[in-house]
Motif scaffolding. Structure first.
Motif, short mmCIF file in Angstrom:
data_model
loop_
_atom_site.label_atom_id
_atom_site.label_comp_id
_atom_site.label_asym_id
_atom_site.label_seq_id
_atom_site.Cartn_x
_atom_site.Cartn_y
_atom_site.Cartn_z
N SER A 121 3.69 1.22 -3.17
CA SER A 121 3.34 0.83 -4.70
C SER A 121 3.89 1.63 -5.52
CB SER A 121 1.76 1.07 -4.51
OG SER A 121 1.13 2.30 -4.51
N ASP A 122 3.89 2.96 -5.63
CA ASP A 122 4.61 3.87 -6.79
C ASP A 122 5.86 3.45 -6.76
OD1 ASP A 122 2.11 5.83 -5.51
OD2 ASP A 122 2.87 6.35 -7.55
N TRP A 138 0.80 -1.38 -0.09
CA TRP A 138 0.05 0.04 0.04
C TRP A 138 0.75 1.18 -0.03
CZ3 TRP A 138 -4.90 1.60 -0.53
CH2 TRP A 138 -5.17 2.96 -0.15
N SER A 172 -1.63 2.37 -8.54
CA SER A 172 -2.99 2.66 -7.88
C SER A 172 -3.59 1.20 -7.86
CB SER A 172 -3.89 3.53 -8.44
OG SER A 172 -4.04 3.08 -9.70
N ALA A 206 -1.69 -0.86 -4.88
CA ALA A 206 -2.02 -0.53 -3.55
C ALA A 206 -3.30 -1.20 -3.06
CB ALA A 206 -2.36 1.02 -3.57
N ILE A 207 -4.43 -1.33 -4.08
CA ILE A 207 -5.71 -2.01 -3.66
C ILE A 207 -5.64 -3.36 -3.55
CG2 ILE A 207 -7.83 -2.55 -4.61
CD1 ILE A 207 -7.54 0.43 -6.23
N PRO A 220 -8.18 0.71 -11.70
CA PRO A 220 -8.52 0.35 -10.25
C PRO A 220 -9.80 0.03 -9.72
CG PRO A 220 -7.14 2.44 -10.89
CD PRO A 220 -7.76 1.84 -11.84
N ALA A 252 1.63 5.65 -12.53
CA ALA A 252 0.58 6.09 -11.70
C ALA A 252 -0.72 5.15 -11.68
CB ALA A 252 0.08 7.28 -12.17
N VAL A 253 -1.09 4.47 -12.93
CA VAL A 253 -2.09 3.62 -12.93
C VAL A 253 -1.94 2.30 -12.26
CG1 VAL A 253 -3.80 2.43 -14.47
CG2 VAL A 253 -3.15 4.76 -14.95
#
Length: 530
Positions: free
Chosen positions: A332-333, A329, A355, A358-359, A411, A351-352
């Motif tokens: 992630s980036d 989480w 995200s 992280a989920i 996401p 970025a995509v």
């Protein structure tokens, strides 16, 4: 061999496979990015992968292993060999028929199931059909591989079955290196990969076949006969296949929805590869080892040992996945930037995909706990109840994915999959408790809560250090600098987590001893009826 040492044997081999998988995905990101050829390849590969889970891993880990273990206990090696040959004959015939039907039906399947969003693009749709036709025989190889892997696991020969998946990654990495070396365009690269999948399936089958021979067994191809044992296997396998492939079913649903947006399929795949590392190393290891162990304990009437095995597995899963969820989480980036951001993979892709990762991190403990809870049903030859729970999870996943995708894109699909995973986990856990197959352990519940506290403290340290190392992890930094900074962050987080977990009582030496030593509390079987 202790339970955790068996976990480590399978997990270590799986870790090797996942490391090669990272290398493969990194090269694919550089060669294909999240462009149309990446979408086409992943869409075509998802379908044979789905059927591999449905007909191979799910069905045989859940149905074949308990019956094979029972044959070993009741009739020895000769009975187990006879049973395996009966199953092999039927399985080979069924797989051959399925492969022929699917190959002929592929244009319709791509249009209405695999990637309906490609319907308006004739070229993408046609390429997906042709690549799927090349890769679909992989199903046949992998289903037979899964059967032999089940035999090896039941015979306590874990390594060959666990190491076989490495060959898929090795072959695909070779294809990618060749494509990059020759300057192949994305279309040619995708074709190299498609044929590589088929070659890898044949190699994996060969590895486990020789592993079975080394274990003292042999399998001959016999005329298919529906003996009582085979019929019993089919009764157990159909619901187990659906349940075992629940993650793939949810991902196929997500892929069908994501095909309406260019780049969404490959973005989901790149994030999936990252979270598959802890899922594979911990979840698959627990599932592979726990099922035959539980089956043997229950067949011997050792109910207390079965309960201890189940609780120790849950303890092991929570100890490792809770901190992993926090780390995915928070970092992630940085993880996506370091592993993928080069070549055709740009900052906006990072970025995509980050995200989505992280989920997936939020859903990670659930995905792994499912692997630890399902054997509690399968070892008792109950495959129908987990199938019902899977149906509920798929329904929730469908509804959420359709609702969220128009607003949040890829996401939103990840949110749907993570939610479905947690629903499955809760249903499995509560049902085992209500049936008395899982004893509630307040000490375990307390340790789990303290592990969350330890992971949260680790997360706070990670969040602070991420800012400190921001310049080293930035897009323009040299790759070695980024790798070093990310490695340092992960190393510090592990030290903090383990130190705090032991300090506050979330983990202790007693827990380590319980898991490293297999001292089963063996109950005598109930007296026979007079």
């Amino acid at each position: 061999m202790s339970l955790v040492r068996k976990f480590m044997t399978v997990g270590g081999a799986t870790l090797g496979s996942r490391i090669f998988g990272f290398a493969r995905e990194t090269l694919m990101a550089a060669a294909l990015g999240t462009g149309p050829m990446a979408d086409v390849f992943y869409a075509a590969f998802r379908f044979p992968n789905l059927f591999r889970r449905l007909f191979a891993e799910g069905a045989f880990n859940a149905a074949f292993v308990p019956l094979f273990s029972k044959e070993i206990e009741a009739n020895g090696t000769d009975g187990a060999k006879r049973f395996s040959e009966e199953v092999f004959g039927v399985l080979f015939t069924v797989l051959l028929l399925i492969t022929i039907v699917m190959e002929l039906s592929m244009p319709l399947l791509v249009r209405f199931v695999i990637a309906p969003g490609f319907a308006d693009d004739v070229e993408k749709s046609s390429l997906t059909v042709r690549m799927a036709m090349v890769m679909f025989p992989y199903l046949m190889c992998m289903s037979l591989t899964a059967m032999m892997s089940g035999m090896l696991n039941s015979l306590h020969h874990f390594f060959a079955a666990a190491v076989a998946p490495i060959f898929l990654n090795v072959v695909m990495i070779g294809a990618l290196f060749y494509a990059l070396y020759t300057g192949a365009d994305p279309l040619t690269t995708a074709w190299y990969l498609s044929w590589g999948v088929l070659v890898a399936g044949i190699l994996q089958l060969a590895v486990v076949y020789f592993g079975v021979i080394h274990a003292g067994m042999s399998i001959g191809l016999k005329f298919p006969r529906f003996t009582p044992n085979v019929k019993r296997l089919l009764i157990l396998a159909v619901p187990a296949a659906i349940t075992g492939g629940i993650t793939q079913i949810n991902q196929l649903i997500g892929q069908a929805i994501a095909s309406a947006q260019e780049g969404a399929i490959s973005a989901l795949q790149y994030a999936d590869r990252i979270y598959q590392l802890p899922l594979g190393v911990v979840g698959i290891a627990v599932g592979v080892v726990l099922l035959p162990e539980l089956s043997r304990a229950l067949k011997g009437g050792n109910l207390r040992e079965a309960g201890n095995l189940q609780n120790r597995s849950i303890e092991f899963v929570l100890f490792l996945t809770i901190p992993a969820a926090f780390a995915l989480w928070i970092l992630s980036d940085e993880i996506i930037r370091v592993l993928y951001e080069r070549g055709a993979f740009h900052a906006q892709n990072t970025a995509v995909v980050a995200s989505i990762l992280a989920i997936y991190g939020i859903g990670l403990p659930a995905f792994v706990l499912i692997k630890a809870l399902q054997p509690g049903f399968y070892a008792r030859e109950d495959t129908k109840m987990p199938m019902r729970f899977s149906a509920i999870a798929v329904t929730v996943n469908c509804a959420l994915a359709i609702t969220l995708f128009p607003h949040f894109g890829a996401p939103g699909i990840a949110v749907a999959e993570a939610t479905a995973g947690w629903i499955s986990t809760v249903l499995l856990f509560v049902t085992l408790l209500r049936r008395g197959h899982l004893a509630w352990d307040w000490a375990l519940a307390r340790r789990a809560a303290l592990l969350v506290v330890a992971a949260a403290i680790m997360g706070g340290v990670l969040y602070y250090l991420r800012g400190v190392f921001a310049a080293s992890l930035a897009s323009g930094s040299p790759l070695l600098t980024k790798l070093g900074a990310l490695g340092l962050l992960i190393g510090v987080s592990m030290i903090v987590y383990f130190a705090v977990a032991f300090l506050i009582g979330g983990a202790d030496l007693g827990m380590i001893r319980r898991n490293m030593k297999r001292k089963a509390s063996v109950e005598p079987p109930p007296p026979a009826d007079l």
